[in-house]
Design a protein around this motif. Structure first.
Motif, PDB file in Angstrom:
ATOM      1  N   ASN A 186       0.812  -1.223   0.000  1.00  0.00           N
ATOM      2  CA  ASN A 186       0.000   0.000   0.000  1.00  0.00           C
ATOM      3  C   ASN A 186       0.841   1.267   0.000  1.00  0.00           C
ATOM      4  OD1 ASN A 186      -2.484  -1.421   0.104  1.00  0.00           O
ATOM      5  ND2 ASN A 186      -2.239  -1.709   2.313  1.00  0.00           N
ATOM      6  N   LEU A 187       2.158   1.127  -0.006  1.00  0.00           N
ATOM      7  CA  LEU A 187       3.028   2.299   0.046  1.00  0.00           C
ATOM      8  C   LEU A 187       2.997   3.086  -1.264  1.00  0.00           C
ATOM      9  CD1 LEU A 187       6.238   0.891   1.757  1.00  0.00           C
ATOM     10  CD2 LEU A 187       4.752   2.668   2.663  1.00  0.00           C
ATOM     11  N   PRO A 188       3.054   4.421  -1.194  1.00  0.00           N
ATOM     12  CA  PRO A 188       3.291   5.212  -2.406  1.00  0.00           C
ATOM     13  C   PRO A 188       4.688   4.915  -2.936  1.00  0.00           C
ATOM     14  CG  PRO A 188       3.333   6.614  -0.450  1.00  0.00           C
ATOM     15  CD  PRO A 188       2.878   5.266  -0.001  1.00  0.00           C
ATOM     16  N   ILE A 189       4.797   4.776  -4.267  1.00  0.00           N
ATOM     17  CA  ILE A 189       6.022   4.291  -4.897  1.00  0.00           C
ATOM     18  C   ILE A 189       6.562   5.332  -5.874  1.00  0.00           C
ATOM     19  CG2 ILE A 189       6.971   2.558  -6.491  1.00  0.00           C
ATOM     20  CD1 ILE A 189       6.340   1.263  -3.899  1.00  0.00           C
ATOM     21  N   LEU A 190       7.881   5.491  -5.869  1.00  0.00           N
ATOM     22  CA  LEU A 190       8.549   6.239  -6.925  1.00  0.00           C
ATOM     23  C   LEU A 190       9.902   5.606  -7.202  1.00  0.00           C
ATOM     24  CD1 LEU A 190      11.009   8.092  -5.592  1.00  0.00           C
ATOM     25  CD2 LEU A 190       9.125   9.554  -4.937  1.00  0.00           C
ATOM     26  N   ALA A 191      10.422   5.859  -8.393  1.00  0.00           N
ATOM     27  CA  ALA A 191      11.811   5.545  -8.734  1.00  0.00           C
ATOM     28  C   ALA A 191      12.495   6.885  -8.915  1.00  0.00           C
ATOM     29  CB  ALA A 191      11.886   4.706 -10.004  1.00  0.00           C
ATOM     30  N   SER A 192      13.270   7.289  -7.935  1.00  0.00           N
ATOM     31  CA  SER A 192      13.762   8.674  -7.899  1.00  0.00           C
ATOM     32  C   SER A 192      14.763   8.992  -8.993  1.00  0.00           C
ATOM     33  CB  SER A 192      14.385   8.980  -6.537  1.00  0.00           C
ATOM     34  OG  SER A 192      15.527   8.155  -6.315  1.00  0.00           O
ATOM     35  N   HIS A 193      15.562   8.008  -9.394  1.00  0.00           N
ATOM     36  CA  HIS A 193      16.569   8.273 -10.437  1.00  0.00           C
ATOM     37  C   HIS A 193      16.868   6.994 -11.212  1.00  0.00           C
ATOM     38  CE1 HIS A 193      18.697   7.142  -6.804  1.00  0.00           C
ATOM     39  NE2 HIS A 193      19.867   7.100  -7.381  1.00  0.00           N
ATOM     40  N   ALA A 213       3.983  -0.709 -14.098  1.00  0.00           N
ATOM     41  CA  ALA A 213       3.529  -0.967 -12.729  1.00  0.00           C
ATOM     42  C   ALA A 213       3.569   0.303 -11.889  1.00  0.00           C
ATOM     43  CB  ALA A 213       4.390  -2.060 -12.091  1.00  0.00           C
ATOM     44  N   ILE A 214       4.610   1.102 -12.047  1.00  0.00           N
ATOM     45  CA  ILE A 214       4.702   2.365 -11.313  1.00  0.00           C
ATOM     46  C   ILE A 214       3.602   3.317 -11.765  1.00  0.00           C
ATOM     47  CG2 ILE A 214       6.131   4.416 -10.906  1.00  0.00           C
ATOM     48  CD1 ILE A 214       8.590   2.589 -11.127  1.00  0.00           C
ATOM     49  N   ILE A 215       3.354   3.358 -13.055  1.00  0.00           N
ATOM     50  CA  ILE A 215       2.273   4.196 -13.583  1.00  0.00           C
ATOM     51  C   ILE A 215       0.925   3.755 -13.008  1.00  0.00           C
ATOM     52  CG2 ILE A 215       0.995   4.799 -15.682  1.00  0.00           C
ATOM     53  CD1 ILE A 215       3.725   4.581 -17.174  1.00  0.00           C
ATOM     54  N   ASN A 216       0.688   2.452 -12.989  1.00  0.00           N
ATOM     55  CA  ASN A 216      -0.578   1.924 -12.454  1.00  0.00           C
ATOM     56  C   ASN A 216      -0.740   2.210 -10.972  1.00  0.00           C
ATOM     57  OD1 ASN A 216      -1.353   0.925 -14.963  1.00  0.00           O
ATOM     58  ND2 ASN A 216      -0.486  -1.105 -14.591  1.00  0.00           N
ATOM     59  N   LYS A 217       0.394   2.343 -10.271  1.00  0.00           N
ATOM     60  CA  LYS A 217       0.373   2.680  -8.834  1.00  0.00           C
ATOM     61  C   LYS A 217       0.264   4.180  -8.608  1.00  0.00           C
ATOM     62  CE  LYS A 217       1.795   0.773  -5.385  1.00  0.00           C
ATOM     63  NZ  LYS A 217       1.171   0.312  -4.117  1.00  0.00           N
ATOM     64  N   GLN A 218       0.165   4.940  -9.691  1.00  0.00           N
ATOM     65  CA  GLN A 218       0.135   6.404  -9.604  1.00  0.00           C
ATOM     66  C   GLN A 218       1.416   6.937  -8.971  1.00  0.00           C
ATOM     67  OE1 GLN A 218      -2.506   8.104 -11.103  1.00  0.00           O
ATOM     68  NE2 GLN A 218      -2.892   5.995 -11.746  1.00  0.00           N
ATOM     69  N   GLY A 219       2.535   6.285  -9.337  1.00  0.00           N
ATOM     70  CA  GLY A 219       3.834   6.690  -8.804  1.00  0.00           C
ATOM     71  C   GLY A 219       4.560   7.661  -9.707  1.00  0.00           C
ATOM     72  N   LEU A 220       5.843   7.826  -9.430  1.00  0.00           N
ATOM     73  CA  LEU A 220       6.696   8.759 -10.178  1.00  0.00           C
ATOM     74  C   LEU A 220       7.913   8.036 -10.715  1.00  0.00           C
ATOM     75  CD1 LEU A 220       7.022  12.028  -8.032  1.00  0.00           C
ATOM     76  CD2 LEU A 220       5.804  11.777 -10.206  1.00  0.00           C
ATOM     77  N   ILE A 221       8.399   8.502 -11.866  1.00  0.00           N
ATOM     78  CA  ILE A 221       9.641   7.996 -12.443  1.00  0.00           C
ATOM     79  C   ILE A 221      10.543   9.191 -12.698  1.00  0.00           C
ATOM     80  CG2 ILE A 221      10.698   6.790 -14.392  1.00  0.00           C
ATOM     81  CD1 ILE A 221       7.812   5.473 -14.715  1.00  0.00           C
ATOM     82  N   GLY A 222      11.647   9.249 -11.974  1.00  0.00           N
ATOM     83  CA  GLY A 222      12.577  10.364 -12.088  1.00  0.00           C
ATOM     84  C   GLY A 222      13.646  10.070 -13.128  1.00  0.00           C
ATOM     85  N   ILE A 223      13.513  10.665 -14.299  1.00  0.00           N
ATOM     86  CA  ILE A 223      14.523  10.500 -15.347  1.00  0.00           C
ATOM     87  C   ILE A 223      15.831  11.107 -14.861  1.00  0.00           C
ATOM     88  CG2 ILE A 223      15.174  11.126 -17.706  1.00  0.00           C
ATOM     89  CD1 ILE A 223      12.947   9.013 -17.515  1.00  0.00           C
ATOM     90  N   THR A 224      16.903  10.326 -14.944  1.00  0.00           N
ATOM     91  CA  THR A 224      18.168  10.743 -14.361  1.00  0.00           C
ATOM     92  C   THR A 224      19.183  11.120 -15.423  1.00  0.00           C
ATOM     93  OG1 THR A 224      19.856  10.154 -12.728  1.00  0.00           O
ATOM     94  CG2 THR A 224      19.130   8.404 -14.226  1.00  0.00           C
ATOM     95  N   PHE A 225      20.225  11.854 -14.995  1.00  0.00           N
ATOM     96  CA  PHE A 225      21.246  12.362 -15.906  1.00  0.00           C
ATOM     97  C   PHE A 225      22.538  11.549 -15.844  1.00  0.00           C
ATOM     98  CE2 PHE A 225      19.276  16.704 -14.629  1.00  0.00           C
ATOM     99  CZ  PHE A 225      18.115  16.394 -15.307  1.00  0.00           C
ATOM    100  N   VAL A 226      22.506  10.381 -15.229  1.00  0.00           N
ATOM    101  CA  VAL A 226      23.695   9.527 -15.157  1.00  0.00           C
ATOM    102  C   VAL A 226      24.026   9.044 -16.568  1.00  0.00           C
ATOM    103  CG1 VAL A 226      24.712   7.465 -14.134  1.00  0.00           C
ATOM    104  CG2 VAL A 226      23.002   8.785 -12.842  1.00  0.00           C
ATOM    105  N   PRO A 227      25.197   9.388 -17.118  1.00  0.00           N
ATOM    106  CA  PRO A 227      25.476   9.083 -18.526  1.00  0.00           C
ATOM    107  C   PRO A 227      25.289   7.622 -18.901  1.00  0.00           C
ATOM    108  CG  PRO A 227      27.111  10.621 -17.701  1.00  0.00           C
ATOM    109  CD  PRO A 227      26.286  10.195 -16.512  1.00  0.00           C
ATOM    110  N   SER A 228      25.730   6.695 -18.044  1.00  0.00           N
ATOM    111  CA  SER A 228      25.625   5.277 -18.391  1.00  0.00           C
ATOM    112  C   SER A 228      24.194   4.778 -18.359  1.00  0.00           C
ATOM    113  CB  SER A 228      26.488   4.431 -17.442  1.00  0.00           C
ATOM    114  OG  SER A 228      26.087   4.626 -16.099  1.00  0.00           O
ATOM    115  N   PHE A 229      23.279   5.502 -17.705  1.00  0.00           N
ATOM    116  CA  PHE A 229      21.858   5.149 -17.716  1.00  0.00           C
ATOM    117  C   PHE A 229      21.143   5.791 -18.899  1.00  0.00           C
ATOM    118  CE2 PHE A 229      21.690   5.009 -12.742  1.00  0.00           C
ATOM    119  CZ  PHE A 229      22.727   4.096 -12.739  1.00  0.00           C
TER     120      PHE A 229
END
Length: 314
Positions: A186-193, A213-229
């Motif tokens: 039941n926790l709110p979910i995000l992927a910060s980076h 799955a994160i979208i369906n949970k109404q979560g967040l996806i933090g697009i990151t600036f790490v070059p290798s990602f």
């Protein structure tokens, strides 16, 4: 246009060498110093407490507490130009002229397997927590563990206590098995980076099913600036490559769930023209060339603001 950044490693940099990483110094070596953030119109910055794996287990709580102390003494209290955001009412006070700061933990290592330490950090203002960095700890396996283990018994108790307290769960760095175990809570979910695995095949990125799955949970996806990602080989990463990840998340239905998590001060190599927050205008200009301003504003600020407005305590 104001910005919300889901992840920086200012606190661990300050802990490693405070004299070279003063937050308010006009000539600070920090990527996310006050003056750089202010120039970029960052209205809310998430500051991570991160304890390196090299720190002996018995010292990890102490190191995390020292970083929390630096957060309050060197950022919040020193000039009172940045305010703590731990409630909805404090969130609403954020603006380009009054920057807010959320305190988070990148990995539960400092908890040392004790729920009372989670409650301690909650009372210190922590409102977001990632169970792991890259490796295993008392709570779960990180993404670099080949065995891909999930939550431990303590990890399951930790999740239950986070639900009781109202702490947001960050799934960046968590093992794939761990991800699927927590997504059903039941926790709110995000992927910060984290970015998109189908665009750049790095294990720290999310596959399409995880993104959905994160979208369906109404979560967040933090697009990151790490070059290798962002691109492989990483030395060829450009601002335009970041747009590919944004476009892919949107193609999966994530337009209202996108934000940014720079990982500044946690990375040595940088994308050309995106080395710190003084250069964020390069990303802004690239976005505005491809998308309407209303959409870019959602990613820079609105999506993250609405998420925290829903999940921070009153």
């Amino acid at each position: 246009m104001q910005w919300l950044d889901e992840h920086c490693d200012v606190l661990s940099k300050m802990w490693e060498n405070l004299s070279e990483h003063l937050f308010y110094d006009a000539n600070s070596k920090l990527d996310s110093s006050y003056h750089k953030l202010r120039e970029a119109a960052v209205a809310l910055q998430v500051f991570a407490i991160w304890v390196p794996e090299s720190v002996p287990r018995a010292e990890r709580l102490s190191v995390a507490l020292k970083q929390a102390d630096l957060f309050y003494e060197q950022i919040i209290q020193q000039r009172k130009q940045v305010h703590l955001v731990d409630t909805k009412s404090q969130l609403k006070k954020c603006s380009q002229n009054r920057m807010g700061a959320i305190l988070t933990m990148e990995g539960a290592d400092a908890l040392q397997g004790e729920l009372e330490n989670l409650r301690l950090f909650f009372r210190l203002g922590v409102r977001q927590l990632g169970l792991t960095w890259n490796y295993a700890n008392e709570a779960a396996d990180g993404i670099e563990e080949d065995r891909n283990g999930g939550l431990t018994l303590f990890g399951k108790k930790l999740i239950a206590e986070m639900e009781r307290l109202g702490i947001i769960l960050d799934v960046s760095h968590l093992s794939v098995r761990g991800f699927w175990e927590v997504i059903g809570t039941n926790l709110p979910i995000l992927a910060s980076h984290s970015n998109c695995l189908s665009i750049t095949p790095h294990k720290r990125n999310l596959d399409d099913e995880q993104i959905r799955a994160i979208i369906n949970k109404q979560g967040l996806i933090g697009i990151t600036f790490v070059p290798s990602f962002v691109c492989q080989p990483s030395h060829k990463a450009t601002v335009d490559h970041i747009l590919r990840h944004i476009e892919h998340v949107c193609s999966l239905g994530g337009e209202n769930h996108l934000c940014f998590g720079s990982d500044f001060d946690g990375i040595e190599n940088k994308i050309k023209n995106l080395r710190n927050y003084k250069e964020i205008y390069h990303l802004k200009n690239a976005l505005l060339q491809h998308y309407p301003e209303s959409m870019v504003k959602k990613w820079a600020w609105d999506n993250g603001f609405e998420f925290y407005l829903k999940h921070l305590p009153s």
